[in-house]
Design a protein around this motif. Structure first.
Motif, PDB file in Angstrom:
ATOM      1  N   ARG A  52     -10.438 -10.345 -27.938  1.00  0.00           N
ATOM      2  CA  ARG A  52     -10.977 -11.689 -28.110  1.00  0.00           C
ATOM      3  C   ARG A  52     -11.879 -12.015 -26.925  1.00  0.00           C
ATOM      4  O   ARG A  52     -11.821 -11.344 -25.890  1.00  0.00           O
ATOM      5  N   SER A 111      -9.170 -10.623 -40.562  1.00  0.00           N
ATOM      6  CA  SER A 111      -9.807 -11.912 -40.843  1.00  0.00           C
ATOM      7  C   SER A 111      -8.754 -12.990 -41.072  1.00  0.00           C
ATOM      8  O   SER A 111      -7.768 -12.777 -41.774  1.00  0.00           O
ATOM      9  N   ARG A 112      -8.999 -14.154 -40.501  1.00  0.00           N
ATOM     10  CA  ARG A 112      -8.042 -15.259 -40.615  1.00  0.00           C
ATOM     11  C   ARG A 112      -8.349 -16.196 -41.773  1.00  0.00           C
ATOM     12  O   ARG A 112      -7.470 -16.943 -42.209  1.00  0.00           O
ATOM     13  N   PHE A 113      -9.583 -16.189 -42.272  1.00  0.00           N
ATOM     14  CA  PHE A 113     -10.018 -17.220 -43.206  1.00  0.00           C
ATOM     15  C   PHE A 113     -10.146 -16.677 -44.626  1.00  0.00           C
ATOM     16  O   PHE A 113     -10.367 -15.477 -44.825  1.00  0.00           O
ATOM     17  N   SER A 149     -14.912 -16.131 -42.599  1.00  0.00           N
ATOM     18  CA  SER A 149     -14.906 -15.010 -41.660  1.00  0.00           C
ATOM     19  C   SER A 149     -16.161 -14.176 -41.900  1.00  0.00           C
ATOM     20  O   SER A 149     -16.377 -13.680 -43.006  1.00  0.00           O
ATOM     21  N   ILE A 157      -1.545  -8.194 -36.365  1.00  0.00           N
ATOM     22  CA  ILE A 157      -2.381  -8.205 -37.564  1.00  0.00           C
ATOM     23  C   ILE A 157      -1.520  -7.869 -38.775  1.00  0.00           C
ATOM     24  O   ILE A 157      -0.743  -6.906 -38.759  1.00  0.00           O
ATOM     25  N   GLU A 205     -15.582 -17.695 -38.058  1.00  0.00           N
ATOM     26  CA  GLU A 205     -15.302 -16.716 -37.015  1.00  0.00           C
ATOM     27  C   GLU A 205     -16.153 -15.484 -37.272  1.00  0.00           C
ATOM     28  O   GLU A 205     -16.641 -15.266 -38.387  1.00  0.00           O
TER      29      GLU A 205
END
Length: 230
Positions: free
Chosen positions: A140, A168-170, A69, A126, A97
């Motif tokens: 998005r 953050s997703r990662f 991220s 979130i 991302e």
């Protein structure tokens, strides 16, 4: 017998001993530095070889490539920010991302981002791991699936960073200022140490002055010299 010659001889002897000590210290110090440098040459050569584009190509095709991220915070001009986002979205790294924190007024620049990247608001799904200030909305992009924008009031850099980390997703995170540009291969080179099988806590890159730099294409930033006094 006069004391002056004795004192002079003692002073000369002390200076001679001090000179020997100083010279010996520098000889030992530089010998140790040279030994460390020579012993590090194989590792330096390996690291240098891994930065080559041909060496990076197999890494780019690897299924084990970590997800990253890229968190972008700070304030800059509209043109500079949109150029930064385009270069980040075009990084030669397949699994990343870009999370941008827009900390300003509800109108104005956010509208520019919506128009440039075709943003649409999404529900606030979130997981809040770190408490932060209020967030106005999450967005998005229809054009770039890697882009995620957080709209919030200005509450400081630390709060912006925490809000981005929550979204953050990662597992791996690269934090940077919005006024910074990355080279196309920067993210690949930064993530390379994590693939070498050695414990790594963090990595950093070299930062160069970019006054006068401008983006000529999504993947190209041309360095320049400022036309005004700093």
């Amino acid at each position: 017998m006069s004391a002056a010659p004795i004192l002079s001889a003692m002073a000369g002897g002390a200076l001679g001993i001090a000179g020997v000590v100083v010279v010996s210290f520098f000889l030992l110090f530089h010998t140790a530095m040279a030994t460390l440098l020579v012993s590090a040459l194989p590792e330096l050569w390996r690291q240098w070889d891994l930065t080559d584009d041909e060496a990076l190509a197999p890494i780019m095709r690897s299924e084990a490539l970590p997800t990253v991220s890229v968190v972008v915070t700070g304030r800059a001009g509209r043109l500079w920010t949109t150029a930064t986002l385009r270069t980040l979205l075009a990084l030669r790294y397949p699994r990343h991302e870009v999370v941008l924190v827009h900390d300003g007024e509800a109108s104005g620049f956010l509208r520019t981002l919506i128009e440039h990247f075709d943003l649409y608001q999404v529900p606030p799904a979130i997981l809040v791991s770190v408490p932060t200030g209020p967030v106005r909305g999450y967005y998005r992009s229809r054009r770039h699936g890697k882009l995620f924008v957080i709209d919030k009031p200005h509450t400081g850099h630390a709060d912006d960073l925490n809000a981005a980390l929550n979204a953050s997703r990662f597992p791996y995170v690269l934090t940077m200022d919005v006024s910074t540009h990355l080279e196309p291969q920067a993210l690949t080179r930064l993530m390379r140490p994590f693939l070498l099988g050695e414990p790594v806590a963090s990595v950093a890159g070299t930062t160069r002055v970019g006054h006068g730099a401008h983006a000529t294409a999504p993947q190209e930033v041309v360095a320049g010299v400022p036309m005004r006094l700093l």
